[in-house]
Design a protein around this motif. Structure first.
Motif, PDB file in Angstrom:
ATOM      1  N   PHE A 132     -29.458  26.862  16.370  1.00 24.63           N
ATOM      2  CA  PHE A 132     -30.124  25.770  15.651  1.00 24.63           C
ATOM      3  C   PHE A 132     -29.192  25.397  14.501  1.00 24.63           C
ATOM      4  CE2 PHE A 132     -31.204  29.694  13.622  1.00 24.63           C
ATOM      5  CZ  PHE A 132     -31.236  29.428  12.269  1.00 24.63           C
ATOM      6  N   ALA A 133     -29.487  24.298  13.828  1.00 25.69           N
ATOM      7  CA  ALA A 133     -28.680  23.847  12.702  1.00 25.69           C
ATOM      8  C   ALA A 133     -29.499  23.923  11.416  1.00 25.69           C
ATOM      9  CB  ALA A 133     -28.210  22.409  12.934  1.00 25.69           C
ATOM     10  N   PRO A 134     -28.858  24.001  10.253  1.00 24.33           N
ATOM     11  CA  PRO A 134     -29.627  23.984   9.003  1.00 24.33           C
ATOM     12  C   PRO A 134     -30.572  22.784   8.917  1.00 24.33           C
ATOM     13  CG  PRO A 134     -27.349  24.584   8.552  1.00 24.33           C
ATOM     14  CD  PRO A 134     -27.411  24.196  10.008  1.00 24.33           C
ATOM     15  N   GLU A 135     -30.147  21.659   9.478  1.00 26.50           N
ATOM     16  CA  GLU A 135     -30.980  20.447   9.449  1.00 26.50           C
ATOM     17  C   GLU A 135     -32.277  20.600  10.244  1.00 26.50           C
ATOM     18  OE1 GLU A 135     -26.749  19.268   8.661  1.00 26.50           O
ATOM     19  OE2 GLU A 135     -27.764  20.612  10.067  1.00 26.50           O
ATOM     20  N   ASP A 136     -32.362  21.617  11.116  1.00 22.60           N
ATOM     21  CA  ASP A 136     -33.535  21.782  11.966  1.00 22.60           C
ATOM     22  C   ASP A 136     -34.668  22.545  11.290  1.00 22.60           C
ATOM     23  OD1 ASP A 136     -32.217  20.492  14.063  1.00 22.60           O
ATOM     24  OD2 ASP A 136     -31.349  22.364  14.809  1.00 22.60           O
ATOM     25  N   LEU A 137     -34.419  23.095  10.115  1.00 24.07           N
ATOM     26  CA  LEU A 137     -35.465  23.861   9.440  1.00 24.07           C
ATOM     27  C   LEU A 137     -36.558  22.927   8.923  1.00 24.07           C
ATOM     28  CD1 LEU A 137     -33.255  26.417   7.527  1.00 24.07           C
ATOM     29  CD2 LEU A 137     -34.999  26.977   9.205  1.00 24.07           C
ATOM     30  N   ALA A 138     -37.792  23.275   9.224  1.00 24.95           N
ATOM     31  CA  ALA A 138     -38.925  22.429   8.841  1.00 24.95           C
ATOM     32  C   ALA A 138     -39.837  23.111   7.827  1.00 24.95           C
ATOM     33  CB  ALA A 138     -39.720  22.034  10.084  1.00 24.95           C
ATOM     34  N   VAL A 139     -39.391  24.232   7.249  1.00 22.93           N
ATOM     35  CA  VAL A 139     -40.169  24.937   6.232  1.00 22.93           C
ATOM     36  C   VAL A 139     -39.442  24.813   4.892  1.00 22.93           C
ATOM     37  CG1 VAL A 139     -41.143  26.560   7.896  1.00 22.93           C
ATOM     38  CG2 VAL A 139     -39.014  27.145   6.700  1.00 22.93           C
ATOM     39  N   PRO A 140     -40.156  24.969   3.786  1.00 22.75           N
ATOM     40  CA  PRO A 140     -39.492  24.926   2.475  1.00 22.75           C
ATOM     41  C   PRO A 140     -38.508  26.097   2.330  1.00 22.75           C
ATOM     42  CG  PRO A 140     -41.870  24.674   2.243  1.00 22.75           C
ATOM     43  CD  PRO A 140     -41.626  25.104   3.653  1.00 22.75           C
ATOM     44  N   VAL A 141     -37.368  25.826   1.748  1.00 28.43           N
ATOM     45  CA  VAL A 141     -36.312  26.825   1.598  1.00 28.43           C
ATOM     46  C   VAL A 141     -35.761  26.779   0.174  1.00 28.43           C
ATOM     47  CG1 VAL A 141     -34.034  27.604   2.380  1.00 28.43           C
ATOM     48  CG2 VAL A 141     -35.664  26.668   4.037  1.00 28.43           C
ATOM     49  N   ASP A 142     -35.621  27.963  -0.436  1.00 24.47           N
ATOM     50  CA  ASP A 142     -34.919  28.092  -1.702  1.00 24.47           C
ATOM     51  C   ASP A 142     -33.555  28.702  -1.428  1.00 24.47           C
ATOM     52  OD1 ASP A 142     -36.819  27.188  -3.708  1.00 24.47           O
ATOM     53  OD2 ASP A 142     -38.020  28.916  -3.121  1.00 24.47           O
ATOM     54  N   VAL A 143     -32.501  28.043  -1.875  1.00 27.55           N
ATOM     55  CA  VAL A 143     -31.141  28.552  -1.739  1.00 27.55           C
ATOM     56  C   VAL A 143     -30.716  29.082  -3.109  1.00 27.55           C
ATOM     57  CG1 VAL A 143     -28.756  27.994  -1.157  1.00 27.55           C
ATOM     58  CG2 VAL A 143     -30.634  26.893   0.089  1.00 27.55           C
ATOM     59  N   TRP A 144     -30.300  30.356  -3.148  1.00 26.00           N
ATOM     60  CA  TRP A 144     -29.924  31.008  -4.401  1.00 26.00           C
ATOM     61  C   TRP A 144     -28.442  31.363  -4.384  1.00 26.00           C
ATOM     62  CZ3 TRP A 144     -33.564  32.263  -8.327  1.00 26.00           C
ATOM     63  CH2 TRP A 144     -34.905  32.014  -7.994  1.00 26.00           C
ATOM     64  N   TRP A 145     -27.802  31.188  -5.556  1.00 20.67           N
ATOM     65  CA  TRP A 145     -26.380  31.548  -5.684  1.00 20.67           C
ATOM     66  C   TRP A 145     -26.114  32.019  -7.102  1.00 20.67           C
ATOM     67  CZ3 TRP A 145     -22.110  29.438  -8.435  1.00 20.67           C
ATOM     68  CH2 TRP A 145     -20.854  29.909  -8.018  1.00 20.67           C
ATOM     69  N   GLY A 146     -25.325  33.095  -7.222  1.00 15.85           N
ATOM     70  CA  GLY A 146     -24.970  33.620  -8.536  1.00 15.85           C
ATOM     71  C   GLY A 146     -23.673  33.008  -9.034  1.00 15.85           C
ATOM     72  N   GLY A 147     -23.662  32.588 -10.281  1.00 14.68           N
ATOM     73  CA  GLY A 147     -22.524  31.882 -10.817  1.00 14.68           C
ATOM     74  C   GLY A 147     -21.230  32.668 -10.843  1.00 14.68           C
ATOM     75  N   ALA A 148     -21.305  34.007 -10.734  1.00 16.42           N
ATOM     76  CA  ALA A 148     -20.095  34.836 -10.728  1.00 16.42           C
ATOM     77  C   ALA A 148     -19.819  35.430  -9.347  1.00 16.42           C
ATOM     78  CB  ALA A 148     -20.214  35.944 -11.773  1.00 16.42           C
ATOM     79  N   ASP A 149     -20.376  34.837  -8.308  1.00 17.03           N
ATOM     80  CA  ASP A 149     -20.191  35.342  -6.939  1.00 17.03           C
ATOM     81  C   ASP A 149     -18.751  35.104  -6.489  1.00 17.03           C
ATOM     82  OD1 ASP A 149     -20.290  35.971  -4.208  1.00 17.03           O
ATOM     83  OD2 ASP A 149     -22.330  35.208  -4.005  1.00 17.03           O
ATOM     84  N   ARG A 150     -18.030  36.186  -6.170  1.00 12.09           N
ATOM     85  CA  ARG A 150     -16.651  36.065  -5.707  1.00 12.09           C
ATOM     86  C   ARG A 150     -16.543  36.086  -4.188  1.00 12.09           C
ATOM     87  NH1 ARG A 150     -12.785  39.988  -9.232  1.00 12.09           N
ATOM     88  NH2 ARG A 150     -11.894  40.106  -7.132  1.00 12.09           N
TER      89      ARG A 150
END
Length: 297
Positions: A235-253
């Protein structure tokens, strides 16, 4: 009612459980928090296992959440499934939550687990309240993504794809190192992840070594992990039909900010959350992550 551990397979921690899937494979998972709490299924990162979230058990308890953390096939207590895909795992989890009598749940996936969390959101959408993808990757089949992996993930992926026996030998060496030289193992990992995450890793080295060691129980299972995440998602990210929170840390290497931004852009009902910390930013924000995906009644 919670299932009991299988004596034949063995367990590592008191919270470990094992069920038999319909095809006869064992599926291991850890079960944290109150039995009557809202269920959140956790998908672990690479080179880890069901104990990925052991440090967060008190957070889940305080939030009234039952945190279910399965081992993927070939990892820890779960039997292998050669040739598996990201989407195949959704069917395993569906059997697990059916066994546990869970009708509604949230999902969180960390690092490599991000794509597996997305798979649950896609395949089990009617049962999912919300998905959280923490430091997740784009599909590795897309142009340029493998090239943008951090050095060791790119190496492990290519080695597992092209020289699986050699890769298994390397993971066996890592397993021996984790058992025989845990302090050196932790220090090497801390250097690879960078200074921000090093503080988290070295601050709780026992849990880190235990999770890594258990994930390396079967080196061939780790090889298949790296082969599976490089296959098409189904499937593709565009196919998701549920709410999604994307998290990222500002110091992620390890994970480029562009990956998280693109995931949030491509997933229809998504929110991008940038917080403090590095790749292990969940250790700083897990209560907020859980609260974001928990369905209150």
């Amino acid at each position: 009612m919670r299932s009991e551990p299988s004596e034949a397979v063995g367990t590592v921690m008191p919270e470990d459980r094992v069920i038999a899937l319909r095809d006869g494979r064992a599926m291991g998972f850890a079960d944290y928090g109150p039995a009557d709490g809202f269920v959140v299924v956790h998908a672990h990162r690479s080179m880890s296992c069901r104990h990925d979230v052991r440090a967060f058990a008190p957070v889940a308890e305080a939030a009234g959440i039952r945190l279910i953390s399965p081992d993927r096939p070939g990892i820890g207590l779960s039997d292998p499934r050669p040739g598996r895909t990201v989407l195949d795992w959704a069917a395993d989890v569906e059997e697990l939550v059916d066994h546990l009598g869970v009708d509604r749940m949230g999902v969180v996936g960390w690092s490599m687990g991000g794509q597996y969390a997305a798979a649950l959101g896609y395949a089990l959408a009617p049962r999912i309240s919300r998905v959280a993808i923490v430091a997740g990757a784009l599909p590795l089949t897309e142009d340029g993504v493998v090239q943008d992996l951090c050095g060791f993930d790119r190496c492990y992926t290519r080695l597992s794809q092209n020289h699986p026996r050699l890769a298994a030998g390397w993971f066996r060496t890592l397993s021996l190192a984790a058992r025989a030289m845990p302090r050196r193992f932790v220090n090497a990992a801390a250097r690879a992840f960078g200074p921000t995450d090093a503080e988290t890793i070295t601050g709780d080295p026992d849990d880190f070594v235990a999770a890594a060691g258990e994930s390396l129980r079967d080196p061939a299972g780790v090889v298949e992990e790296y082969r599976a995440w490089a296959r098409p998602w189904g499937f593709a990210p565009e196919d998701l039909a549920v709410p999604v929170d994307v998290w990222w840390g500002g110091a992620d290497r390890l994970v480029p900010k562009e990956w998280s931004s693109e995931l949030a852009h491509r997933i229809p009902q998504s929110t991008l959350n940038i917080g403090s910390g590095g790749h292990f930013m969940a250790h700083l924000h897990y209560r907020a992550i859980l609260d974001s995906i928990t369905e209150r009644t």
